[in-house]
Design a protein around this motif. Structure first.
Motif, PDB file in Angstrom:
ATOM      1  N   ALA A  47       1.067  -0.964   0.006  1.00 42.51           N
ATOM      2  CA  ALA A  47      -0.006   0.160   0.166  1.00 42.51           C
ATOM      3  C   ALA A  47       0.905   1.327   0.136  1.00 42.51           C
ATOM      4  O   ALA A  47       0.888   2.404  -1.051  1.00 42.51           O
ATOM      5  N   LEU A  48       2.116   1.345   0.901  1.00 42.82           N
ATOM      6  CA  LEU A  48       2.981   2.379   0.756  1.00 42.82           C
ATOM      7  C   LEU A  48       3.454   3.075  -0.274  1.00 42.82           C
ATOM      8  O   LEU A  48       3.810   4.043  -0.667  1.00 42.82           O
ATOM      9  N   GLU A  49       4.146   1.522  -0.840  1.00 42.40           N
ATOM     10  CA  GLU A  49       4.601   1.927  -2.483  1.00 42.40           C
ATOM     11  C   GLU A  49       3.787   2.445  -3.456  1.00 42.40           C
ATOM     12  O   GLU A  49       4.155   2.534  -4.118  1.00 42.40           O
ATOM     13  N   GLN A  50       2.666   1.763  -3.307  1.00 40.17           N
ATOM     14  CA  GLN A  50       1.423   1.672  -4.549  1.00 40.17           C
ATOM     15  C   GLN A  50       1.015   3.161  -4.017  1.00 40.17           C
ATOM     16  O   GLN A  50       1.040   4.760  -5.353  1.00 40.17           O
ATOM     17  N   LEU A  51       0.994   3.950  -3.150  1.00 37.60           N
ATOM     18  CA  LEU A  51       0.860   5.280  -2.942  1.00 37.60           C
ATOM     19  C   LEU A  51       1.488   6.196  -2.963  1.00 37.60           C
ATOM     20  O   LEU A  51       2.137   6.762  -3.545  1.00 37.60           O
ATOM     21  N   SER A  59      -6.951   7.150   0.070  1.00 38.88           N
ATOM     22  CA  SER A  59      -8.190   6.510   0.645  1.00 38.88           C
ATOM     23  C   SER A  59      -7.819   5.197   0.861  1.00 38.88           C
ATOM     24  O   SER A  59      -7.904   3.287   1.444  1.00 38.88           O
ATOM     25  N   LYS A  60      -7.919   5.247  -0.935  1.00 39.92           N
ATOM     26  CA  LYS A  60      -7.651   3.585  -1.282  1.00 39.92           C
ATOM     27  C   LYS A  60      -6.553   2.399  -0.828  1.00 39.92           C
ATOM     28  O   LYS A  60      -6.329   1.560  -0.073  1.00 39.92           O
ATOM     29  N   ALA A  61      -5.099   3.506  -0.608  1.00 38.61           N
ATOM     30  CA  ALA A  61      -4.028   2.355   0.010  1.00 38.61           C
ATOM     31  C   ALA A  61      -3.985   2.619   1.247  1.00 38.61           C
ATOM     32  O   ALA A  61      -3.847   1.424   2.192  1.00 38.61           O
ATOM     33  N   ALA A  62      -4.929   3.342   2.666  1.00 38.41           N
ATOM     34  CA  ALA A  62      -5.203   2.445   3.662  1.00 38.41           C
ATOM     35  C   ALA A  62      -6.382   1.500   3.484  1.00 38.41           C
ATOM     36  O   ALA A  62      -6.005   0.619   4.404  1.00 38.41           O
ATOM     37  N   GLU A  63      -7.456   1.494   2.520  1.00 37.58           N
ATOM     38  CA  GLU A  63      -7.789   0.368   2.806  1.00 37.58           C
ATOM     39  C   GLU A  63      -6.864  -0.784   2.553  1.00 37.58           C
ATOM     40  O   GLU A  63      -7.454  -2.216   2.818  1.00 37.58           O
ATOM     41  N   LEU A  64      -6.015  -1.093   1.063  1.00 37.46           N
ATOM     42  CA  LEU A  64      -5.141  -2.272   1.074  1.00 37.46           C
ATOM     43  C   LEU A  64      -4.484  -2.485   2.172  1.00 37.46           C
ATOM     44  O   LEU A  64      -4.870  -3.337   2.676  1.00 37.46           O
ATOM     45  N   ALA A  65      -4.064  -1.502   3.112  1.00 34.29           N
ATOM     46  CA  ALA A  65      -3.209  -2.148   4.067  1.00 34.29           C
ATOM     47  C   ALA A  65      -4.332  -2.649   4.792  1.00 34.29           C
ATOM     48  O   ALA A  65      -3.811  -2.804   6.518  1.00 34.29           O
ATOM     49  N   GLU A  66      -5.360  -2.686   5.570  1.00 31.22           N
ATOM     50  CA  GLU A  66      -6.189  -2.956   6.213  1.00 31.22           C
ATOM     51  C   GLU A  66      -6.081  -2.174   7.250  1.00 31.22           C
ATOM     52  O   GLU A  66      -5.733  -2.567   8.530  1.00 31.22           O
ATOM     53  N   GLU A  77       4.061   8.666   7.190  1.00 28.83           N
ATOM     54  CA  GLU A  77       4.603   9.732   8.144  1.00 28.83           C
ATOM     55  C   GLU A  77       5.809   9.307   8.452  1.00 28.83           C
ATOM     56  O   GLU A  77       6.836   9.470   8.323  1.00 28.83           O
ATOM     57  N   GLU A  78       5.800   8.367   9.109  1.00 28.07           N
ATOM     58  CA  GLU A  78       6.993   7.465   9.397  1.00 28.07           C
ATOM     59  C   GLU A  78       8.350   6.608   8.554  1.00 28.07           C
ATOM     60  O   GLU A  78       8.914   6.168   8.301  1.00 28.07           O
ATOM     61  N   HIS A  79       7.632   6.124   6.946  1.00 33.79           N
ATOM     62  CA  HIS A  79       7.928   6.241   6.237  1.00 33.79           C
ATOM     63  C   HIS A  79       8.453   7.517   4.854  1.00 33.79           C
ATOM     64  O   HIS A  79       8.517   6.920   3.947  1.00 33.79           O
ATOM     65  N   ASP A  80       8.220   8.241   5.702  1.00 29.35           N
ATOM     66  CA  ASP A  80       8.645   9.585   4.720  1.00 29.35           C
ATOM     67  C   ASP A  80       7.837   9.917   3.063  1.00 29.35           C
ATOM     68  O   ASP A  80       8.404   9.587   2.441  1.00 29.35           O
ATOM     69  N   ILE A  81       6.579   9.023   3.289  1.00 30.63           N
ATOM     70  CA  ILE A  81       5.760   9.167   2.323  1.00 30.63           C
ATOM     71  C   ILE A  81       5.039  10.766   2.203  1.00 30.63           C
ATOM     72  O   ILE A  81       3.849  10.459   3.348  1.00 30.63           O
ATOM     73  N   THR A  82       4.789  11.321   1.191  1.00 33.86           N
ATOM     74  CA  THR A  82       4.146  12.374   1.337  1.00 33.86           C
ATOM     75  C   THR A  82       2.838  11.929   0.438  1.00 33.86           C
ATOM     76  O   THR A  82       2.958  11.031  -1.263  1.00 33.86           O
TER      77      THR A  82
END
Length: 96
Positions: A47-51, A59-66, A77-82
């Motif tokens: 999910a983080l990679e796709q985001l 929202s879709k990434a959060a859903e994929l990550a469950e 934020e912890e992974h420095d992804i905007t």
């Protein structure tokens, strides 16, 4: 419930035995727990990679990550992804 059988190197089996003792678990429970935790982590990384690639909305990434959007925001934020992108901003706001 399905059954999975796998051969593992001796070193991995030794480490598993240590885990069983430390966690006070039987072998089946321990393997299920480790597999579940690993797949959860894999889902989150996907999910983080796709985001990050911009192929899904926040929202879709959060859903994929469950995960809830709030927990996923902290993970991103912890992974420095905007995740704020003009193209997806309206979609994300609608989903919230």
């Amino acid at each position: 419930m399905g059954t999975i059988s796998a051969r593992v190197p001796d070193e991995l089996e030794t480490e598993l035995e240590t885990y069983l003792e430390d966690e006070n678990l039987d072998r089946s429970t321990a393997v299920r727990k480790l597999l579940s935790e690993s797949l959860e982590e894999w889902r989150r990384q996907q999910a983080l990679e796709q985001l990050s690639d911009g192929t899904v909305t926040f929202s879709k990434a959060a859903e994929l990550a469950e995960m809830s959007v709030w927990d996923f925001a902290q993970l991103a934020e912890e992974h420095d992804i905007t995740w704020v992108d003009d193209d997806h901003l309206d979609d994300d706001l609608e989903a919230l």
